[in-house]
Structure formats: structure tokens, C-alpha cells
Design a protein around this motif. Structure first.
Motif, mmCIF file in Angstrom:
data_model
loop_
_atom_site.group_PDB
_atom_site.id
_atom_site.type_symbol
_atom_site.label_atom_id
_atom_site.label_comp_id
_atom_site.label_asym_id
_atom_site.label_seq_id
_atom_site.Cartn_x
_atom_site.Cartn_y
_atom_site.Cartn_z
ATOM 1 N N THR A 234 18.642 6.791 5.493
ATOM 2 C CA THR A 234 17.307 7.115 4.629
ATOM 3 C C THR A 234 16.727 6.859 3.194
ATOM 4 O O THR A 234 18.037 7.175 2.588
ATOM 5 N N VAL A 235 15.788 6.638 3.218
ATOM 6 C CA VAL A 235 15.169 5.970 1.659
ATOM 7 C C VAL A 235 14.403 7.043 2.133
ATOM 8 O O VAL A 235 12.992 7.573 2.314
ATOM 9 N N ARG A 236 14.655 7.723 0.741
ATOM 10 C CA ARG A 236 13.787 8.942 0.026
ATOM 11 C C ARG A 236 12.539 8.797 -1.101
ATOM 12 O O ARG A 236 13.939 8.511 -2.069
ATOM 13 N N GLY A 237 11.351 8.723 -2.051
ATOM 14 C CA GLY A 237 10.811 8.924 -2.337
ATOM 15 C C GLY A 237 11.161 10.132 -3.256
ATOM 16 O O GLY A 237 11.866 11.012 -3.235
ATOM 17 N N ALA A 238 10.297 11.198 -2.792
ATOM 18 C CA ALA A 238 9.588 12.067 -3.183
ATOM 19 C C ALA A 238 9.869 13.284 -2.291
ATOM 20 O O ALA A 238 9.567 14.374 -3.193
ATOM 21 N N VAL B 51 3.469 13.889 -7.109
ATOM 22 C CA VAL B 51 4.805 13.576 -7.344
ATOM 23 C C VAL B 51 5.039 12.221 -6.001
ATOM 24 O O VAL B 51 5.770 12.059 -6.159
ATOM 25 N N SER B 52 4.613 12.144 -5.022
ATOM 26 C CA SER B 52 4.387 11.337 -4.531
ATOM 27 C C SER B 52 4.559 10.039 -5.174
ATOM 28 O O SER B 52 4.055 9.366 -5.909
ATOM 29 N N THR B 53 5.835 9.229 -3.796
ATOM 30 C CA THR B 53 5.752 7.811 -4.521
ATOM 31 C C THR B 53 4.791 6.703 -3.872
ATOM 32 O O THR B 53 4.566 6.846 -2.786
ATOM 33 N N LEU B 54 4.764 5.821 -4.423
ATOM 34 C CA LEU B 54 3.744 4.891 -3.634
ATOM 35 C C LEU B 54 4.877 4.186 -2.597
ATOM 36 O O LEU B 54 4.401 3.096 -1.588
ATOM 37 N N GLY B 55 5.845 3.711 -2.801
ATOM 38 C CA GLY B 55 6.665 3.605 -1.407
ATOM 39 C C GLY B 55 6.138 4.405 -0.351
ATOM 40 O O GLY B 55 6.420 4.270 0.575
ATOM 41 N N GLY B 56 6.574 6.124 -0.530
ATOM 42 C CA GLY B 56 6.263 6.599 0.738
ATOM 43 C C GLY B 56 4.995 6.718 1.321
ATOM 44 O O GLY B 56 4.941 6.574 2.094
ATOM 45 N N ASN B 57 3.697 6.687 -0.239
ATOM 46 C CA ASN B 57 2.515 6.340 0.107
ATOM 47 C C ASN B 57 2.422 5.207 1.425
ATOM 48 O O ASN B 57 1.957 5.432 2.433
ATOM 49 N N VAL B 58 3.000 4.171 1.427
ATOM 50 C CA VAL B 58 3.104 2.699 1.860
ATOM 51 C C VAL B 58 3.546 3.709 3.412
ATOM 52 O O VAL B 58 3.099 3.295 4.469
ATOM 53 N N ALA B 59 5.061 3.831 2.635
ATOM 54 C CA ALA B 59 5.500 3.623 4.419
ATOM 55 C C ALA B 59 4.950 5.193 5.356
ATOM 56 O O ALA B 59 5.213 5.154 6.473
ATOM 57 N N THR C 191 12.270 2.702 8.844
ATOM 58 C CA THR C 191 11.970 2.148 10.216
ATOM 59 C C THR C 191 12.455 0.725 10.290
ATOM 60 O O THR C 191 13.680 0.222 10.832
ATOM 61 N N LEU C 192 12.039 0.186 8.988
ATOM 62 C CA LEU C 192 11.976 -1.275 9.977
ATOM 63 C C LEU C 192 12.705 -2.127 8.646
ATOM 64 O O LEU C 192 13.145 -3.708 8.681
ATOM 65 N N GLY C 193 12.294 -1.914 6.955
ATOM 66 C CA GLY C 193 12.680 -2.423 6.261
ATOM 67 C C GLY C 193 12.850 -1.599 4.875
ATOM 68 O O GLY C 193 12.243 -0.533 5.463
ATOM 69 N N VAL C 194 13.940 -2.034 3.916
ATOM 70 C CA VAL C 194 13.549 -1.085 2.394
ATOM 71 C C VAL C 194 12.623 -1.605 1.633
ATOM 72 O O VAL C 194 13.052 -2.514 0.826
ATOM 73 N N PHE C 195 12.179 -1.599 0.820
ATOM 74 C CA PHE C 195 10.757 -1.588 0.540
ATOM 75 C C PHE C 195 11.237 -1.703 -1.477
ATOM 76 O O PHE C 195 11.975 -1.050 -1.564
ATOM 77 N N GLU C 196 10.994 -3.624 -2.006
ATOM 78 C CA GLU C 196 11.444 -3.444 -2.855
ATOM 79 C C GLU C 196 10.915 -3.255 -4.285
ATOM 80 O O GLU C 196 10.282 -3.194 -5.418
ATOM 81 N N LYS C 197 9.467 -3.369 -3.725
ATOM 82 C CA LYS C 197 7.722 -4.184 -5.093
ATOM 83 C C LYS C 197 6.403 -3.911 -3.866
ATOM 84 O O LYS C 197 6.553 -4.608 -2.725
ATOM 85 N N LEU C 198 6.307 -3.978 -4.556
ATOM 86 C CA LEU C 198 4.470 -3.746 -3.895
ATOM 87 C C LEU C 198 2.938 -4.329 -4.953
ATOM 88 O O LEU C 198 3.509 -3.861 -5.895
ATOM 89 N N ILE C 199 2.504 -4.832 -3.724
ATOM 90 C CA ILE C 199 1.681 -5.671 -4.791
ATOM 91 C C ILE C 199 0.390 -4.827 -4.202
ATOM 92 O O ILE C 199 -0.272 -4.760 -2.936
ATOM 93 N N LEU C 200 -0.538 -4.109 -4.641
ATOM 94 C CA LEU C 200 -1.368 -3.549 -4.136
ATOM 95 C C LEU C 200 -2.088 -3.530 -4.886
ATOM 96 O O LEU C 200 -3.210 -4.232 -6.054
ATOM 97 N N LYS C 201 -3.598 -4.128 -4.360
ATOM 98 C CA LYS C 201 -5.432 -3.687 -5.266
ATOM 99 C C LYS C 201 -6.312 -2.754 -5.797
ATOM 100 O O LYS C 201 -5.505 -1.995 -5.129
#
Ligand code: FAD
Ligand code: SF4
Ligand code: SF4
Ligand code: SF4
Lengths: 463, 426
Positions: A68-72, A138-146, A202-212
Motif C-alpha cells: 500500500t503506497v501512502r502519501g499524506a 498536507v495532501s500529496t500530488l500522488g494521492g491527488n492523482v490516485a 491498485t494498478l501501479g506506483v507513481f514515480e513522477k507526474l507531469i501536471l498542466k
């Protein structure tokens, strides 16, 4: 229990200091912001670079360890409550903003970067990253995308998915998969980046995000409209949209919430009002003037008792303070706060409000409702004390009833908080078994050992 | 060791306080310890969960929970910003008392608390002996800041650049004071606090000079005891009671309108913690009276004496650090800035990144020196970034920490108390 040999392997990958196995440490990762039962992992790891993140995923897969990946850990659906005896992987050390590109309007970030800090860095360059969940401090961008998080500006600017241009993620084998890109248009291959949005780990673990990124509006105007009747307020919402005005934010508060906030802040809110709308229009200065005037008259046509337009930043801030106070004020009334996010088509808000009223009476519960009226995303907030078992059973029944009602009105289970553990049991009511089976088949191929956040969204998978 | 069931039942008393936490995690944005480590056990939410876990007997090792609980500065930033209004410091102090009662303190610490802290005369004598000997063991580090460091390898000193004990403490310079009110018609009781007394007597002298200037009478009795926060935050409630009682008796001997202190921690402790934690309920009235009358010295000057900022042509920038106990606990932020500018010579420069804890946190600095060090160095950098040639604050404990950090980071910026700078202009 995790075997010593495995623990050593994890230590080799992420360093000794970044492996936690003491009972107290494990206990601290047994919950998130959802009101659900806690379960403990067997080990918690905190990689400090992407290589070790990938190696952690690989090691888990090779050993069939549930990951289980955990951001904030601020999600409200149990998405980071680990599989008992599984592995929790923290992204708090992967928090760098790698690039903010002012020419091409995108940014590249690590998944653990904190949303508000990132947004501030973007703002310092004169640009805007619009998704602004209430947890953004506090939330992380990984958590936001997920979770495909939304926010106050979602009505006009959209939600996180509208800003995801690319996601680089590790598959279960620890292989880095690149998807999407830095161009405005990109239709190469399957939309894997899109698949990662709302995938809840549930499908992959984010390593990097490109955001607009987008240019910020030149001007804005906020106002507060007070209504004698919830129906009038809802009609005003519909009329604003029907008049082809899209405010940046269009928020709603019911009488209970207004009174609670007033009790808390004493800011002179209209405690007798049945409902309040907090509205902000933004854009080109001339258009802002125009839109603000129109919104004001639409509210009045729909029987608003008063419409207060903020004259300066201080008044604007006062309007938004009232909205920001909604959760804190409600949270203080009773020990346990259950924040739901059932969402209905905008035109169904009056019906949903009536239903909530009925549900509160039927189950004898206190429910305060506020939320994003502009996008039909309400936050009925049940105030209770989890220790009162009898009441807690009524709360659970009321939650069932709320979702049933939302679906009956053509709505959805979740506007922004995700499905996680909390709502997986309702999923078939919204999409039917076909969608669930399709998703399960997909997951079983991409994650044959079912290690990636098992149980979330799709419920327990049959082996 | 006492019965674990007993411990659990004592922790159960915290239950009502603990359930107020909705686990929203918003404290992650506030906690300086979490900012360094990114670990859930280091943030408020995690520590509260550990206490719940212990009280629900999911966790069975009180020692481990206690150890995590100690990784907290008690700065109160999380509490001041918690959406649910969880009484975090209250919970932590009570929990520490319960756990200390159960586990016991390490013997040397207990000895210091029981024998020394509760006996101001003995402590003063010992420390003045220490003051005359310290030159043997230390060497000068930064002459502008006035810090020293260890000459030999000394574990407690480590690589600290500390302010030496003053060669003459405030109580030996001015053993007591009892002056009538002048034109102001006011008389204050003066509680300098340990750090002012032993390390920064000049801060105490500045207060006395200011009171004389404004014709305020001063009642400063000898043999004042510590405010008790070190004992309370280590869970030594008996020692705390003893110290409060000594002070109550002492200050009852004079007639005065306000009790003033130049120490943010002392003010907050007397105002908030004395009435809440003093065990002797028979004495509740006396404690409440004192708690109602205690004031930070800048607050007294600005709010009671109406000392106002003076316009200056080109004021010198002073980097101002908001002590947590003033900012979070007492919500005092405007008055010290006002007093800084009152002499017509200085103006407060704001630290980039906004206010934050300096990382001292009393015994936190001793138990978790490395963490305290990273937090403090950030503070030093933000002070240096203002370009100010002087730093100021309203708490002698913060002065110690900031001096250490500035000195070690190679910034020769002296650290003053706000009242020192004001007194200088009189
Ligand atoms: C007070 C409060 C207000 C909130 N307001 C809003 C709001 O306005 N709008 C909204 O949409 N939500 C809101 N939320 C919910 C929550 O904050 C969001 O869902 C947020 O996106 C979660 O981010 P996080 O970093 O805490 O993720 P976490 O809770 O740590 O994780 C969420 C999910 O993302 C997965 N995940 C995290 N990182 C990765 C990664 N690197 N790779 C793959 N998967 C990953 C996790 O496994 C989990 O399933 C609120 C929550 C609180 C407590
Ligand atoms: S901010 Fe308050 S309610 Fe939220 S997790 Fe922290 S202590 Fe609990
Ligand atoms: S009191 Fe300060 S150090 Fe302790 S948990 Fe709260 S914010 Fe963190
Ligand atoms: S708060 Fe600190 S400085 Fe003030 S008296 Fe107590 S121990 Fe001494």
C-alpha cells in the motif's frame, strides 16, 4: 510477521533508518482519515529515491507481499489502510518539484510533493495549478492523482484528472512505465496516464507526474447570497449555470452548518437563513464585473434575502473563511465526524437535500450539509460518537441510505473522495457487475499476485 | 513496575480528549518535527493514535509509546491549527504524567527534579559555582553572539555553541526589589524565570530599567522557584505542585497589580498550566488570581502602559522570532513588534516562510539534539535571510537556541530580547 531476511532486503534497498517494524511504528500506519477499522502492516518503508521505490515494488511482488503506497494518508475512503501484515511504502521523502516550465506550462513533480507547497511555487512563477482539495496543505500530488481529487475551483477549472499530462509509474515487476508527455496533445498508445488517475494505488506506483499549469485569472469577485429556502438556493444554482455563467466556485451551506460556523467564529453570519451560497467569479476584469452583476440579479430573482459582494480582499477572505470554517466547526460538535461526498446532477440538489433531511430524521442523527453546489457534490457530514454503538449502527444505515438516494437520483457514489474500502460494497449498484468484472480481469493481468493495494475499489478478489 | 491494567485505566481518562481527533492529518502541515522526518509517529495524529492504541491495549509497550511521545516540542502549533480543536498539549502533558508515573524517570533526572529544582537556594549556589568553573571546560565560539563550545569531548554539550552561565546571575546582582508605584500608579510583581536569571541577567535588568522609566513599582522577592514546566513536561507532577506552591507563597507577600515575565514559556505556563494542573484544589483561588494577572512584559507595556511604536527615519531591521508559547498559546504577536519599534530606532523584519518553532522545546533539545539542531538551523537561515544585523525574540529559552544555531551556522548576528532593545533607547 515479516521474516528477518526480507527485512534485511528492505534495509539494503532503502537504508536502515527507513525501515520501520516496531509495534508503535506499525500502529501509526494502521489508519487514514476515513472512519474505518484499523489494520496493521508488517513493515513500513520510506524510499528516498525512485530507484529504491521501484526496487521496493519488485521485492514485494517477488515475495507476494501486499503493498500500500501512502502519501499524506488524508484520503477519506480507507485507501491507505494497509492489508493486514502487508507493506506500507511512504512517499514523504519523494517530495521534490523537479521542474516548473513557464514556456510550455507544465510541471514535473515527485509523487510525495505536497499540493499546497507545489501550488505556491507555481504561483510564485505567475502561473496557476487549479486543483485545490480542502486537504491541500498536507495532501500529496500522488494521492491527488490516485484519488482524482477535486476542490473548490472544480466547477470552472475541473479536477485533478484535467491536469494530469503524464504519469511515470512502476508496474509490479518494478519496471518503470512512461505514459503521457509534455505536449498539450498526446495520443500515443493507450491512455495509461488516464488509467492511473483514480486508480487508488491498485494498478501501479507513481514515480513522477507531469501536471498542466494555466495562467491565473486577472480578476475575481466573491459574494455571499442568503436564502430563506433551500429550494430557492438550488434554483439559483441552476439558473446561474443556465445563464451560461460558470463561476470558479459555487459553494453551499445549510442552516445547521451556518449556525455551527457562526457559533464557532462569530462572524455575523445569517443564522436564520435556510441556506447560503458562496460564489466567486473570475477571469478578465470586465467580464468579472459583468458576471458578478448577473449572478447578483439571478440570486435576487430567486428570492435571495441578501447578496453581499466583497469589496476588497479582506471581505473576500471573510467569505472564504466562512466556507473554510465549515468542517472545523462541525467537527467540534461531536467526537466523530463522518464526511461523505455523494454527488448528484446539479438539478437534483433540492431533491438530495430533502432526502438528507428525511434520512437525518429517520435515523435520528445530526447531519450538517455543505459542499460544492456548482458541481452537485455535497458533503453531508454526520456528527456522532463512534463509541455509542447503537447510534453508530444507525450511522451505518444512514450512509447506506445516502448512497442509495444519490444513485436513485442519477448521481454517483463519490464526487472526489474515492471508493477505497469504504464504498467498494456499493460499486455494483452504480456500474453493475460487468464493470467490476472487467476491472478485475484487467487487474488480474497487470497485477497477477494481487499485491497492489488489494481490496480497494474492487473489494476482495477471488483468487 | 505498576500493573499495566492500572496504566490502561488511567489512560482511559484521556479517552474523551483523544476521540476528538478525527485523524484528518491536517497537523502534518504544522508540526516541525514531522517536517524533518515525514514519519507518522512524529506528528500529532500519530502520537494521539499511539495513546489510543495503548489505552485500547492494541499496543502493549508503554516505554515505546513514551519514547515517541517525547519527540514533541510542546510548541502547540498543531493545537492552534487543529480543525477539531483537539487539546493536544493538554493530552500530551497528562499522558506524560501518567506514563512517567508508571515507568518512572531515569534516576539522575529524578534527582535533579526532586532535590534541585524544588530548592532554589541550593540550585543557585550550585550554578554559581558552575559559572566560575565553566571557563576551564569551554572556549569562545562567537564573540559577537557570546557563545562558547566545549573544550573537551563532553556528551551533554556535544557540539552546542551555548551561552555561558552569566558570571553574576540576576538574583546576585539584584537579590530583591520592592519599590513603590510612581506616576503610573501601578506595581508589578516580577518573575524573571530561570534562564533570564542564570544566563541573561541583562534581560532582567532591562525590565527593571523600563519599569523605573515608566514609574512602575516592582516587587521581586528572592528565592523564586522555577515555573515548573520542565517538571510538568517530564510528567513530574509532584515536583510541579511543589514549585507552584513555593511561588504562590512568595508572591502572596506583596501587593501588586500584574505579574510580569520576560519569558514566553513562563507566561504561558503560569497563565494556562498552573490553574489546569496544580494539584492542590484548596488553593484554586490563589492560582486563578495569579494566572489572571500574569502578563508577558511586552503585552504589559503595550496593552496596559500603552507604549506605542515611534516613527523612525531609518529604523534598523531586527529579525523577530515569535516564540511558540506567545504565538500559539497566548496569541501574542503584535505587542513585541510594537515594543521593538517603541524606541524609535528599530523595526521588526518578518522571517521568510512565516513563524515557526525554533526547535528548542526545553528538554527536547537535550533528548533529541539532532532533530532540534536541524529545526533550529532552518530558523537561523531564515533569520539570516532577512539581512537584519540583530535578531530578537521574547523568550530567553528561544534566545539560547537561536544563539547556538546562528553561531554554529557562522552568522554573527547577536540575539537580543525585545526589552533589551527597548531599554537601550530609554
Ligand atoms: C480535511 C480534509 C479535506 C479534504 N478535502 C478534499 C477535497 O476538497 N477534495 C478531494 O478530492 N478530497 C479531499 N479530501 C480527501 C483527500 O485529502 C484526498 O483524497 C487526497 O488526494 C489524498 O491525498 P494523500 O496524499 O493524503 O493520499 P493518501 O491518502 O496517502 O493516499 C490516497 C490513495 O492514493 C494512493 N497513492 C498515494 N500515493 C501514490 C503513489 N505514489 N502511487 C500510487 N498510488 C498512490 C494510496 O495508495 C491511496 O489509495 C480531504 C480530506 C481531508 C482529511
Ligand atoms: S489536525 Fe487535529 S483532528 Fe486532525 S489529525 Fe491532527 S490532531 Fe487530529
Ligand atoms: S506540539 Fe509542536 S512538536 Fe508537538 S506534535 Fe504539536 S506541532 Fe508537533
Ligand atoms: S519556563 Fe523555562 S525559563 Fe521560564 S522559569 Fe520555567 S524553566 Fe525557567
Amino acid at each position: 510477521m515479516i521474516r528477518d531476511a526480507l527485512k534485511n532486503e528492505f534495509q539494503r534497498i532503502v537504508g536502515k533508518d527507513n525501515v520501520m517494524t516496531e509495534p508503535a511504528e506499525l500502529h501509526a500506519y494502521s489508519y487514514d482519515s476515513a472512519v474505518l477499522d484499523q489494520t496493521q502492516p508488517a513493515i513500513v518503508v520510506r524510499p528516498e529515491n525512485s530507484e529504491s521505490l521501484g526496487q521496493v515494488v519488485k521485492l514485494c511482488n517477488e515475495n507476494g507481499l501486499k503493498l500500500t503506497v501512502r502519501g499524506a494518508g488524508t484520503n477519506l475512503s480507507g485507501g491507505t489502510i494497509p492489508h493486514p501484515g502487508g507493506v506500507v511504502c511512504l512517499t514523504t521523502a519523494l517530495d521534490k518539484v523537479l521542474e516548473i516550465n513557464e514556456e510550455d506550462l507544465y510541471a514535473v513533480v515527485q509523487p510525495g510533493a505536497v499540493t499546497a507547497k507545489f501550488a505556491a511555487q507555481v504561483a510564485a512563477k505567475g502561473l496557476l495549478y487549479p486543483p485545490d482539495p480542502g486537504s491541500q496543505a498536507v495532501s500529496t500530488l500522488g494521492g491527488n492523482v490516485a484519488e482524482n481529487a477535486g476542490g473548490l475551483r472544480a466547477l470552472k477549472y475541473g479536477v485533478t484528472k484535467d491536469y494530469v499530462m503524464g504519469v511515470d509509474f512502476f508496474d509490479v515487476n518494478g519496471e518503470l512505465i512512461r505514459s503521457g508527455g509534455k505536449t498539450v496533445k498526446c495520443v500515443t498508445g493507450y491512455n495509461l496516464a488516464g488509467l492511473m488517475v483514480a486508480s487508488e494505488g491498485t494498478l501501479g506506483v507513481f514515480e513522477k507526474l507531469i501536471l498542466k499549469l494555466v495562467p491565473p485569472p486577472a480578476a475575481y469577485k466573491a459574494m455571499m447570497a442568503v436564502f430563506p429556502d433551500v429550494m430557492d438556493a438550488s434554483r439559483a444554482v441552476a439558473a446561474i449555470i443556465a445563464n451560461k455563467i460558470v463561476p470558479a466556485t459555487l459553494e453551499f451551506m445549510d442552516n445547521f452548518t451556518i449556525r455551527t460556523v457562526e457559533n464557532f467564529r462569530k462572524a455575523g453570519l445569517p443564522v436564520d437563513a435556510a441556506a447560503m451560497l458562496l460564489i466567486e467569479v473570475d477571469g478578465h476584469p470586465a467580464q468579472v464585473e459583468d458576471d458578478a452583476a448577473k449572478v447578483e440579479s439571478i440570486c435576487k430573482e430567486n428570492k435571495a434575502i441578501s447578496v453581499r459582494v466583497a469589496k476588497d480582499d479582506a471581505e473576500r477572505n471573510a467569505v472564504w473563511q466562512a466556507r473554510r470554517d465549515a468542517l472545523p466547526a462541525l467537527a467540534r460538535v461531536k467526537p466523530t465526524t463522518v464526511l461523505e461526498d455523494a454527488t448528484v446532477p446539479r438539478s437534483k440538489i433540492p431533491a438530495m437535500m430533502q432526502a438528507l433531511d428525511r434520512i437525518a430524521k429517520k435515523y435520528d442523527l445530526t447531519i450538517g450539509t455543505f459542499g460544492h453546489a456548482g458541481d452537485g457534490n455535497l458533503h453531508p457530514t454526520i456528527l456522532t460518537d463512534k463509541r455509542d454503538q447503537k447510534e453508530w449502527h444507525r450511522v451505518e444505515a444512514a450512509i447506506d441510505a445516502i448512497f442509495e438516494e444519490a444513485l436513485a437520483l442519477g448521481g454517483t457514489l463519490s464526487g472526489e473522495h474515492g471508493i477505497g474500502l469504504a464504498k467498494s460494497k456499493y460499486l455494483k449498484n452504480e456500474y453493475g457487475v460487468g464493470a467490476i468484472n472487467y476491472s478485475r480481469r484487467m487487474k488480474s493481468v497487470l497485477d497477477p499476485n494481487n499485491i497492489l493495494n488489494p481490496g480497494k475499489i474492487l473489494g476482495p478478489l477471488l483468487a | 513496575m505498576a500493573d499495566i491494567k492500572k496504566l490502561v485505566s488511567m489512560l482511559k481518562e484521556l479517552d474523551d480528549l483523544l476521540t476528538g481527533c478525527m485523524r484528518c492529518g491536517m497537523c502534518q502541515a504544522q508540526c516541525p518535527v514531522f517536517a524533518q522526518t515525514g514519519r507518522e509517529t512524529d506528528v500529532t495524529r500519530g502520537k494521539l493514535a499511539l495513546l489510543s492504541g495503548l489505552s485500547e491495549e492494541i499496543l502493549k509497550d508503554p516505554e515505546e509509546v513514551n519514547e515517541k511521545l517525547q519527540r514533541c516540542l510542546l510548541c502547540g502549533t498543531c493545537e492552534a491549527n487543529c480543525p477539531s480543536g483537539v487539546k493536544v498539549t493538554d493530552i500530551f502533558l497528562r499522558a506524560r504524567a501518567i506514563l512517567t508515573g508508571y515507568l518512572g524517570l531515569p534516576p539522575t533526572q529524578r534527582l535533579i527534579f526532586r532535590r534541585l529544582l524544588t530548592n532554589p537556594k541550593l540550585m543557585n549556589n550550585l550554578l554559581s559555582l558552575g559559572s566560575s568553573l565553566q571557563g576551564l571546560f569551554t572556549k569562545d565560539a562567537d564573540s559577537v553572539i557570546g557563545t562558547s563550545c566545549a573544550r573537551f569531548n563532553a556528551p551533554l554539550i556535544a557540539d552546542r555553541h551555548f551561552k555561558k552561565l552569566a558570571s553574576k546571575s540576576l538574583h546576585s546582582q539584584t537579590p530583591h526589589k520592592d519599590t513603590p508605584s510612581g506616576k503610573s500608579g501601578l506595581r508589578v510583581a516580577f518573575f524573571p524565570g530561570c534562564v533570564t536569571d542564570k544566563v541573561f541577567p541583562q534581560v532582567g535588568q532591562a525590565v527593571l530599567k523600563i519599569m523605573e522609566h515608566h514609574q512602575v513599582g516592582v516587587f521581586m522577592p528572592p528565592n523564586q522557584a522555577c515555573c515548573g514546566i520542565p517538571a510538568l513536561s517530564s510528567g513530574e507532577t509532584e515536583v510541579f505542585d511543589n514549585l507552584v506552591r513555593q511561588n504562590l507563597d512568595l508572591f502572596a507577600k506583596g501587593k501588586w497589580d500584574y505579574l510580569i515575565t520576560p519569558c514566553a514559556t513562563c507566561t504561558a505556563t503560569i497563565h494556562e498550566l498552573w490553574p489546569k494542573y496544580y494539584g492542590d484544589k484548596m488553593d484554586a483561588v490563589r492560582v486563578k488570581d495569579l494566572a489572571d494577572k500574569v502578563m508577558d512584559v511586552s503585552q504589559f507595556l503595550a496593552d496596559v502602559l500603552k507604549v506605542a511604536p515611534k516613527e523612525a527615519a531609518s529604523p534598523a531591521k531586527v529579525a523577530y522570532h515569535d516564540p511558540c508559547h506567545l504565538r500559539n498559546t497566548l496569541k501574542i504577536t503584535a505587542q513585541p513588534r510594537q515594543i521593538l519599534a517603541a524606541g524609535g530606532k528599530y523595526a521588526a523584519a518578518e522571517l521568510p516562510g512565516g513563524p515557526s518553532c525554533c526547535g528548542s522545546g526545553g528538554s527536547f533539545n537535550i533528548k533529541h539534539y539532532k532533530l532540534s539542531d536541524v529545526i533550529g538551523r532552518k530558523k537561523a537561515e531564515s533569520i539570516a535571510a532577512t539581512g537584519a544585523k540583530i535578531a530578537a525574540t521574547s523568550c530567553p529559552a528561544c534566545m539560547l537556541q537561536i544563539s547556538d544555531m546562528l553561531s554554529k551556522s557562522g552568522h554573527s548576528i547577536p540575539v537580543k530580547h525585545v526589552v533589551e532593545l527597548y531599554a537601550e533607547t530609554l
